[in-house]
Design a protein around this motif. Structure first.
Motif, PDB file in Angstrom:
ATOM      1  N   LEU A 114      10.872  -4.643   1.778  1.00 42.18           N
ATOM      2  CA  LEU A 114      11.068  -4.153   3.140  1.00 42.18           C
ATOM      3  C   LEU A 114       9.724  -4.082   3.862  1.00 42.18           C
ATOM      4  O   LEU A 114       8.780  -3.439   3.379  1.00 42.18           O
ATOM      5  CB  LEU A 114      11.723  -2.770   3.092  1.00 42.18           C
ATOM      6  N   SER A 115       9.649  -4.746   5.001  1.00 51.00           N
ATOM      7  CA  SER A 115       8.401  -4.721   5.780  1.00 51.00           C
ATOM      8  C   SER A 115       8.708  -4.422   7.238  1.00 51.00           C
ATOM      9  O   SER A 115       9.680  -4.920   7.805  1.00 51.00           O
ATOM     10  CB  SER A 115       7.652  -6.059   5.659  1.00 51.00           C
ATOM     11  N   LEU A 116       7.859  -3.582   7.816  1.00 48.72           N
ATOM     12  CA  LEU A 116       7.965  -3.207   9.222  1.00 48.72           C
ATOM     13  C   LEU A 116       6.759  -3.790   9.950  1.00 48.72           C
ATOM     14  O   LEU A 116       5.617  -3.412   9.673  1.00 48.72           O
ATOM     15  CB  LEU A 116       8.004  -1.683   9.372  1.00 48.72           C
ATOM     16  N   HIS A 117       7.014  -4.715  10.870  1.00 50.33           N
ATOM     17  CA  HIS A 117       5.954  -5.482  11.515  1.00 50.33           C
ATOM     18  C   HIS A 117       5.419  -4.799  12.769  1.00 50.33           C
ATOM     19  O   HIS A 117       6.095  -3.979  13.397  1.00 50.33           O
ATOM     20  CB  HIS A 117       6.488  -6.866  11.893  1.00 50.33           C
ATOM     21  N   LEU A 142       7.746   0.725   1.237  1.00 53.48           N
ATOM     22  CA  LEU A 142       7.773  -0.441   2.109  1.00 53.48           C
ATOM     23  C   LEU A 142       6.360  -0.813   2.525  1.00 53.48           C
ATOM     24  O   LEU A 142       5.400  -0.093   2.239  1.00 53.48           O
ATOM     25  CB  LEU A 142       8.657  -0.172   3.331  1.00 53.48           C
ATOM     26  N   SER A 143       6.267  -1.970   3.166  1.00 53.82           N
ATOM     27  CA  SER A 143       4.991  -2.423   3.722  1.00 53.82           C
ATOM     28  C   SER A 143       5.000  -2.230   5.227  1.00 53.82           C
ATOM     29  O   SER A 143       5.975  -2.590   5.902  1.00 53.82           O
ATOM     30  CB  SER A 143       4.756  -3.907   3.403  1.00 53.82           C
ATOM     31  N   ILE A 144       3.920  -1.647   5.739  1.00 57.83           N
ATOM     32  CA  ILE A 144       3.734  -1.517   7.186  1.00 57.83           C
ATOM     33  C   ILE A 144       2.668  -2.527   7.585  1.00 57.83           C
ATOM     34  O   ILE A 144       1.540  -2.485   7.084  1.00 57.83           O
ATOM     35  CB  ILE A 144       3.299  -0.098   7.565  1.00 57.83           C
ATOM     36  N   LEU A 310      13.562  -8.201   3.876  1.00 59.23           N
ATOM     37  CA  LEU A 310      14.008  -7.779   5.203  1.00 59.23           C
ATOM     38  C   LEU A 310      12.779  -7.394   6.009  1.00 59.23           C
ATOM     39  O   LEU A 310      11.996  -6.526   5.596  1.00 59.23           O
ATOM     40  CB  LEU A 310      14.973  -6.596   5.088  1.00 59.23           C
ATOM     41  N   SER A 311      12.604  -8.047   7.154  1.00 59.93           N
ATOM     42  CA  SER A 311      11.415  -7.836   7.989  1.00 59.93           C
ATOM     43  C   SER A 311      11.853  -7.425   9.383  1.00 59.93           C
ATOM     44  O   SER A 311      12.523  -8.191  10.082  1.00 59.93           O
ATOM     45  CB  SER A 311      10.585  -9.131   8.060  1.00 59.93           C
ATOM     46  N   LEU A 312      11.468  -6.217   9.773  1.00 61.35           N
ATOM     47  CA  LEU A 312      11.896  -5.668  11.060  1.00 61.35           C
ATOM     48  C   LEU A 312      10.734  -5.572  12.039  1.00 61.35           C
ATOM     49  O   LEU A 312       9.577  -5.406  11.635  1.00 61.35           O
ATOM     50  CB  LEU A 312      12.504  -4.278  10.857  1.00 61.35           C
TER      51      LEU A 312
END
Length: 349
Positions: A114-117, A142-144, A310-312
């Motif tokens: 899970l990554s939040l761009h 997750l990754s920020i 999943l990249s948001l």
């Protein structure tokens, strides 16, 4: 002699892996042999081998079948070695010992990367909401993806609230990845209209960026991470667009990973892991219509894989159908045993 040698050699498994260990006298009886052998068995298990064998000389009460049975071996064949008859009264035997033990590592639990761009001071509240929304449904880390100086506006380092939030995230075990430097193409020469304008709305900062300039920007970002005490384990180019020649430089700079739209690239091994990112493009009405139809297709094709990406982006949850789709999908993943993972934890596990 040759004929007798063949007759006095016990049979061996057709598919087994042969092992042979010799120990110096001073280390015999110190359990070193067992440690060496267990290490060997574990490695064979990792390679998918389930049967190993060895051949051992046994005389009198030394190296008996009962002794080897304690270590999980069974004797499959035994032949007397007749060349010792003139020197010894008791027979000397050559055994074949086999251990069939499945040491294949258990299957890895499924994981959601899970990554939040596009974190920057202006998107902090959106990222906070996304974290709560996603991790309340599929817990984990997750990754920020942090942009140091988003669109040449206020720097992350100049925002006290942003620094406090990111420090808190790292303390909680989340991954802070470098996501370009400016996340725009201001001051850069014109390049492919398709990739730089239609596809990425002039945000493909590292597309066709000269290597020297790319290195300069990444180095500046790493220096910011050092000043703040953050671990710079990953670099992700805006739009996942960059020259593949940059991979070598990223590895040499100490990064553990980068990624493209379809691959996660593990450093320093250079391993490419195919995992298509699930993402939304919502900048226009027609893009929203396409995204509404695309998500079920991606979910059908990629949503059952052992590793799901999943990249948001900051505004995704503001679109009602996206919020509904993601909520259902995350609940489904959690019910199937998935947990959220950061890129960094994934590549280092």
């Amino acid at each position: 002699m040759l004929s007798r040698g063949r007759k006095e050699t016990p049979s061996t498994p057709k598919r087994g892996v042969h092992f042979h260990i010799n120990l110096l006298p001073e280390v015999r009886g110190l359990s070193i042999g067992k440690v060496l052998f267990d290490t060997f068995l574990d490695r064979m298990g990792e390679l998918g081998e389930k049967s190993v064998f060895g051949q051992v000389i046994s005389k009198e009460e030394r190296r008996t079948e009962r002794m080897f049975a304690r270590y999980g071996f069974r004797l499959t064949d035994r032949r007397e070695v007749t060349k010792f008859r003139e020197q010894r009264k008791d027979p000397v035997y050559l055994f074949t010992l086999v251990q069939e033990r499945d040491r294949t590592p258990p299957p890895r639990p499924p994981r959601l990367i899970l990554s939040l761009h596009d974190f920057h001071p202006g998107s902090r509240h959106q990222i906070e909401e996304q974290m709560q929304f996603c991790l309340s449904r599929c817990p984990g880390h997750l990754s920020i993806l942090v942009v140091p100086h988003y669109h040449h506006e206020i720097s992350v380092e100049d925002s006290k609230e942003s620094l406090e939030f990111l420090n808190k995230c790292q303390d909680e075990g989340h991954d802070l990845a470098i996501h370009g430097f400016f996340h725009d193409r201001q001051g850069l020469p014109a390049a492919s209209r398709f990739w730089t304008q239609w596809y990425s709305a002039n945000e493909a900062e590292f597309f066709s960026l000269p290597p020297s300039e790319a290195a300069k920007r990444i180095t500046a970002a790493k220096e910011l991470w050092v000043r703040q005490g953050w671990r710079a384990r990953g670099f992700v180019a805006p739009g996942w667009l960059y020259s593949s020649s940059l991979d070598r430089d990223l590895g040499e700079m100490g990064f553990r990973y980068t990624c493209t739209l379809r691959d996660v690239i593990h450093f320093p091994q250079g391993k490419k892991e195919r995992a298509w990112a699930g993402t939304y493009s919502l900048r226009s009405t027609w893009r929203r219509a396409l995204a509404r139809a695309w998500h079920p297709l991606w979910k059908f094709r990629c949503g059952q894989e052992p590793v799901v990406r999943l990249s948001l982006h900051p505004k995704d949850l503001e679109v009602p159908f996206v919020r509904r789709q993601l909520g259902v999908f995350l609940d489904e993943l959690a019910d199937r045993g998935y947990r959220s993972w950061s890129y960094a934890d994934h590549v280092e596990s």
